[in-house]
Enzyme design. Sequence first.
Site, short mmCIF file in Angstrom:
data_model
loop_
_atom_site.label_atom_id
_atom_site.label_comp_id
_atom_site.label_asym_id
_atom_site.label_seq_id
_atom_site.Cartn_x
_atom_site.Cartn_y
_atom_site.Cartn_z
N HIS A 151 0.82 -1.21 0.00
CA HIS A 151 0.00 0.00 0.00
C HIS A 151 0.87 1.27 0.00
CE1 HIS A 151 -2.91 2.77 2.30
NE2 HIS A 151 -3.44 2.60 1.11
N HIS B 68 -0.76 11.37 -1.98
CA HIS B 68 -2.08 10.95 -1.49
C HIS B 68 -3.02 12.14 -1.29
CE1 HIS B 68 -5.09 9.79 1.52
NE2 HIS B 68 -5.02 8.59 0.97
O1 G3P Z 1 -6.44 1.64 -3.04
C1 G3P Z 1 -6.69 1.33 -1.71
C2 G3P Z 1 -6.39 2.47 -0.79
O2 G3P Z 1 -5.16 3.05 -1.16
C3 G3P Z 1 -7.47 3.50 -0.77
O3 G3P Z 1 -7.30 4.41 0.26
O4 G3P Z 1 -6.75 6.61 1.16
O5 G3P Z 1 -5.05 4.81 1.21
O6 G3P Z 1 -5.66 5.89 -0.93
P1 G3P Z 1 -6.13 5.47 0.41
MG MG Z 2 -4.46 4.74 -2.36
#
Ligand code: G3P
Ligand code: MG
Length: 249
Positions: free
Chosen positions: A12, A54
């Site tokens: 992630h 992000h």
């Molecule tokens: O793609 C899954 C996840 O990354 C979505 O949430 O806020 O971490 O981008 P976020």
């Molecule tokens: Mg994400």
Amino acid sequence: MKDWPYPRLVAHRGGGSLAPENTLAAIRLGQSLGYRAHEFDVKLSKDDVAILLHDATLERTTSGKGRAADMNWEALKGLDAGAWHSPEFRGEPLATFEGAAKLLNSKDTMAHIEIKPTPGLDAATGTRVALLTRELFKDAPVKPLFSSFSFQALMAAKAAAPEIPRGWLTKEFADEDWLRLEELEAVSMHTSYKTFPAQRIPELQGRGYRVLLYTVNEASIAEKILAAGADGIFTDNLKEFAERFPQLV
Ligand code: G3P
Ligand code: MG
């Protein structure tokens, strides 16, 4: 369901919590731990350079201030995107999408590209990221997977590069999401493991959609979700998960 070439564990924000999110250092770290798929967030600078970030604003993860969409790459490229994480990463720059693509391709690792438009720039971001993806990954053995919370951005990506598969990303799956999945001709549905009961995974799969859940950081929870048949989980807990589920990275 379509073939699914992606591993079930996805790093992630590039490299989870061990490195500053959405940087090349993060992707490198994930690769060094054996991860073959990396999720990251892409948006546009003022001059339409696709960058990994992000938030809409720069404060949390860089030395900059304000919206990235209000600055040109020339100014963004000098920011520090690593110091907020730890001294070890001081001086790590913001990553461009192009830089990330080259790094991923150099090691034959895969991209889960979350199109994260600055609010109001949805369609422009979807189009630009889609066209860049087509070019940057033209020789990749496995096509990247797009996802987005922005329906408009994903529809724009579909129009610009229909051959790149799409996943619909939603904070909480609801009945109207079936229609969105259909309109997007999506291959997958991505949502939070906190809001989506794992028992519903077969229902989605039965209608032809892979199910990916974010952000799972506890191994005991991951075990349950994987046993319930999830096609993918996004994790920040890279080291422990790679050790615990080595066959899934
Ligand atoms: O793609 C899954 C996840 O990354 C979505 O949430 O806020 O971490 O981008 P976020
Ligand atoms: Mg994400």
